[in-house]
Scaffold this active site. Structure first.
Site, short mmCIF file in Angstrom:
data_model
loop_
_atom_site.label_atom_id
_atom_site.label_comp_id
_atom_site.label_asym_id
_atom_site.label_seq_id
_atom_site.Cartn_x
_atom_site.Cartn_y
_atom_site.Cartn_z
N ASP A 1 3.65 8.02 -3.46
CA ASP A 1 4.72 8.62 -4.13
C ASP A 1 5.91 8.30 -4.42
OD1 ASP A 1 5.40 11.63 -3.33
OD2 ASP A 1 6.87 10.56 -2.67
N TYR B 1 14.53 8.77 -6.32
CA TYR B 1 14.40 6.94 -5.57
C TYR B 1 15.68 5.10 -6.41
CZ TYR B 1 11.22 10.05 -2.67
OH TYR B 1 10.97 10.18 -2.08
N LYS C 1 8.42 12.65 -9.55
CA LYS C 1 9.51 13.66 -8.98
C LYS C 1 10.51 14.24 -10.02
CE LYS C 1 8.56 13.64 -4.56
NZ LYS C 1 9.15 11.50 -3.90
N HIS D 1 11.14 18.00 -7.51
CA HIS D 1 11.52 17.15 -6.15
C HIS D 1 12.56 18.50 -5.32
CE1 HIS D 1 13.44 12.92 -4.58
NE2 HIS D 1 13.00 13.98 -3.26
N1 LIG Z 1 10.88 15.21 -0.74
C1 LIG Z 1 11.53 14.67 -0.20
O1 LIG Z 1 13.07 15.52 -0.40
C2 LIG Z 1 11.10 13.30 0.69
C3 LIG Z 1 12.57 13.27 1.92
C4 LIG Z 1 11.90 11.32 2.36
C5 LIG Z 1 10.63 11.17 1.84
N2 LIG Z 1 10.15 11.16 0.90
C6 LIG Z 1 8.78 10.68 1.40
O2 LIG Z 1 7.68 10.06 2.20
C7 LIG Z 1 8.12 8.79 2.19
C8 LIG Z 1 7.95 8.29 3.19
O3 LIG Z 1 9.22 7.67 3.91
P1 LIG Z 1 9.41 8.61 5.57
O4 LIG Z 1 10.83 7.92 6.40
O5 LIG Z 1 9.58 9.61 5.95
O6 LIG Z 1 8.26 8.18 6.33
P2 LIG Z 1 7.82 7.68 8.26
O7 LIG Z 1 6.70 6.65 7.77
O8 LIG Z 1 8.03 8.90 8.89
O9 LIG Z 1 8.84 6.65 8.59
C9 LIG Z 1 9.53 5.21 7.71
C10 LIG Z 1 9.68 4.52 9.02
O10 LIG Z 1 8.95 4.24 9.95
C11 LIG Z 1 8.98 3.07 10.33
N3 LIG Z 1 7.49 2.62 10.43
C12 LIG Z 1 6.22 2.59 9.52
N4 LIG Z 1 5.11 2.47 10.40
C13 LIG Z 1 5.72 1.71 11.08
C14 LIG Z 1 5.00 1.77 12.31
N5 LIG Z 1 3.60 1.63 12.38
N6 LIG Z 1 5.56 1.48 14.02
C15 LIG Z 1 6.88 1.76 13.72
N7 LIG Z 1 7.59 2.24 12.83
C16 LIG Z 1 7.09 2.33 11.50
C17 LIG Z 1 9.66 2.19 8.91
O11 LIG Z 1 10.27 1.32 9.37
P3 LIG Z 1 9.76 0.09 8.88
O12 LIG Z 1 10.86 0.26 7.89
O13 LIG Z 1 11.16 -1.54 9.70
O14 LIG Z 1 9.18 -0.69 8.68
C18 LIG Z 1 10.61 2.36 8.21
O15 LIG Z 1 11.77 2.84 9.51
C19 LIG Z 1 9.07 8.23 1.37
O16 LIG Z 1 8.54 6.59 1.04
C20 LIG Z 1 8.96 8.89 0.33
O17 LIG Z 1 8.42 8.74 -0.80
C21 LIG Z 1 10.59 12.68 0.76
#
Ligand SMILES: NC(=O)c1ccc[n+]([C@@H]2O[C@H](COP(=O)([O-])OP(=O)(O)OC[C@H]3O[C@@H](n4cnc5c(N)ncnc54)[C@H](OP(=O)(O)O)[C@@H]3O)[C@@H](O)[C@H]2O)c1
Length: 312
Positions: free
Chosen positions: A52, A57, A86, A119
Site C-alpha cells: 500500500d 508518502y 493513492k 486518499h
Molecule cells: N489512509 C490513510 O490515511 C492511512 C493512514 C495511516 C496509515 N495508512 C496505511 O496503513 C499502513 C499501516 O500503518 P499503521 O501505522 O496503521 O500500522 P500498524 O501496524 O498499526 O502500526 C505500525 C507501528 O506498529 C509497530 N509494530 C509493527 N509491528 C509490530 C510488532 N510485531 N510488535 C510491536 N509493534 C509493532 C511499528 O513499530 P516499529 O516501527 O518500531 O517497528 C509501528 O510503530 C501505513 O503504512 C499506510 O500504508 C493509511
C-alpha cells in the site's frame, strides 16, 4: 468469523472481476527513504504480496526500487503482487487525476496498478503544494470540485485499463453510500482506520453486503503505547495461544473479513507480522467484546494526515 488455518495466504475477491487482494498488506508510510527500501524488501522476503503506497508518502520511488529488485531477481512476478497507491487531496480536480496517476506509476516503475484510491474525500487547493495553507495556517480547501467529479475521473482510469480497481479512503459510511449509489464503477475497496477500539462494524456490514473490501489501517493501533498491543484482553489471548499481541490483532482483523495494512520496519517484525494463524472462536469473541473506543487518526475529519511515524 473466518476459521481458515492459513490466514497468511488469504486473498479477498474484488468486485467486477478486478482480481483478488491478499488480506495481509504491507503499508509503506515510512518517512525514511533508505528504510523504505529495506522494509519493503524485508516484507517481500517474509511473504507479503500486497503493498500500500501513496503519492503523499513521498517514497513511491523507493518502494518501486525494492519491488523492481524482487521482480528482477525472479523472487516475484508482477502478477504475484498487489500494488495500491493513492491520489492526494491537491489532485482532486478531474483534469489532475490522470497526470497524478501516471506520475505515481512512473515513480513506482510499474505499467499498471491493482488499486488506486482517493486518499481522502477532502479536496485541497489544486497544485503541487500538498499542504496548501493561508497566512493563518488554515488549510485551503477546494470548493470547486465534488468527490463525485473526482470519482468520475477515477472511473476513466479503469476504462483505460491501467488500473484494475478504484476505491476510497478515510471516509465515513454516509459518504461511501453516496458514492456507491452514484458510481458507474463501484468502489472495490474502502481503506479506513480499524482495530478492536474502532471496529467500524456498521461500515463492515455495508461493505460485506455490497462486496466491497474494507481495508483496515492501524490494526496494531499505530503501535502506540499504551495502546492495543498492551491491552490485557489481547495479551491474555496471546499468552494462551502462544502468539504475540501483534499476531493476535492481525489474525482478528483477517478473521472478521477485512484486509489489513501493517508496517513492520525490520525483517524480524515482518516475519512476525506475516506469521499469523486463526484464533479460536472464544478468543475472537472476547476481542469483539472489548468496550474501549478510540480513534487514533483524525485525518478522517480534515484530510490532514494525523499520524506521521517518527524516522528511526
Ligand atoms: N489512509 C490513510 O490515511 C492511512 C493512514 C495511516 C496509515 N495508512 C496505511 O496503513 C499502513 C499501516 O500503518 P499503521 O501505522 O496503521 O500500522 P500498524 O501496524 O498499526 O502500526 C505500525 C507501528 O506498529 C509497530 N509494530 C509493527 N509491528 C509490530 C510488532 N510485531 N510488535 C510491536 N509493534 C509493532 C511499528 O513499530 P516499529 O516501527 O518500531 O517497528 C509501528 O510503530 C501505513 O503504512 C499506510 O500504508 C493509511
Amino acid at each position: 468469523m473466518i476459521e481458515s488455518s492459513d490466514l497468511r495466504l488469504m486473498r479477498i475477491p474484488l468486485s467486477h472481476g478486478a482480481g483478488q487482494m491478499p488480506a495481509l498488506g504491507f503499508g509503506t508510510l515510512i518517512p525514511d527513504a533508505a528504510l523504505t527500501i529495506t522494509a519493503t524488501r524485508d516484507a517481500l522476503d517474509a511473504g507479503f504480496r500486497h503493498f500500500d503506497c501513496a503519492e503523499r508518502y513521498g517514497n513511491e520511488r523507493e518502494v518501486g526500487k525494492a519491488l523492481q529488485a524482487g521482480l528482477a531477481a525472479g523472487v516475484i512476478a508482477r502478477g504475484d503482487i498487489f500494488v495500491t497507491t493513492k491520489l492526494w487531496n491537491s489532485n482532486h480536480r478531474p483534469e489532475r487525476v490522470e497526470p497524478a496517476f501516471e506520475a505515481s506509476l512512473g515513480r513506482l516503475g510499474l505499467d499498471y496498478l491493482d488499486l488506486y484510491l482517493i486518499h481522502t474525500p477532502f479536496a485541497f487547493q489544486p497544485g503541487d503544494n500538498q499542504d496548501p495553507r493561508d497566512a493563518d495556517g488554515n488549510v485551503l480547501y477546494d470548493r470547486g470540485v465534488t468527490l463525485l467529479d473526482t470519482w468520475r475521473a477515477m472511473e476513466s482510469l479503469v476504462d483505460h485499463g491501467k488500473c484494475r480497481a478504484i476505491g476510497l479512503s478515510d471516509i465515513g459510511l454516509d459518504e461511501v453510500k453516496t458514492i456507491y449509489e452514484s458510481a458507474r464503477i463501484k468502489p472495490a475497496v474502502v481503506q479506513v482506520e480499524s482495530h478492536p477500539y474502532l471496529p467500524e462494524w456498521e461500515l463492515l456490514e455495508f461493505c460485506k453486503e455490497k462486496g466491497v473490501v474494507l481495508l483496515a489501517f492501524a490494526p496494531l493501533g499505530h503501535g502506540m503505547k499504551p495502546g492495543l498491543l498492551e491491552d490485557p484482553v489481547i495479551s491474555g489471548i496471546a499468552a494462551r495461544v502462544g502468539k504475540t499481541p501483534a499476531q493476535v490483532l492481525l489474525a482478528w482483523a483477517v478473521q472478521r473479513g477485512t484486509a489489513l495494512l501493517t508496517t513492520p520496519r525490520s525483517a524480524e517484525r515482518a516475519r512476525e507480522n506475516f506469521d499469523i494463524s486463526a484464533l479460536p472462536a472464544d478468543a475472537f469473541e472476547e476481542i469483539n467484546r472489548i468496550q474501549t473506543r478510540q480513534r487514533l487518526n483524525p485525518v478522517v475529519n480534515t484530510g490532514v494526515p494525523g499520524f506521521i511515524p517518527q524516522a528511526k
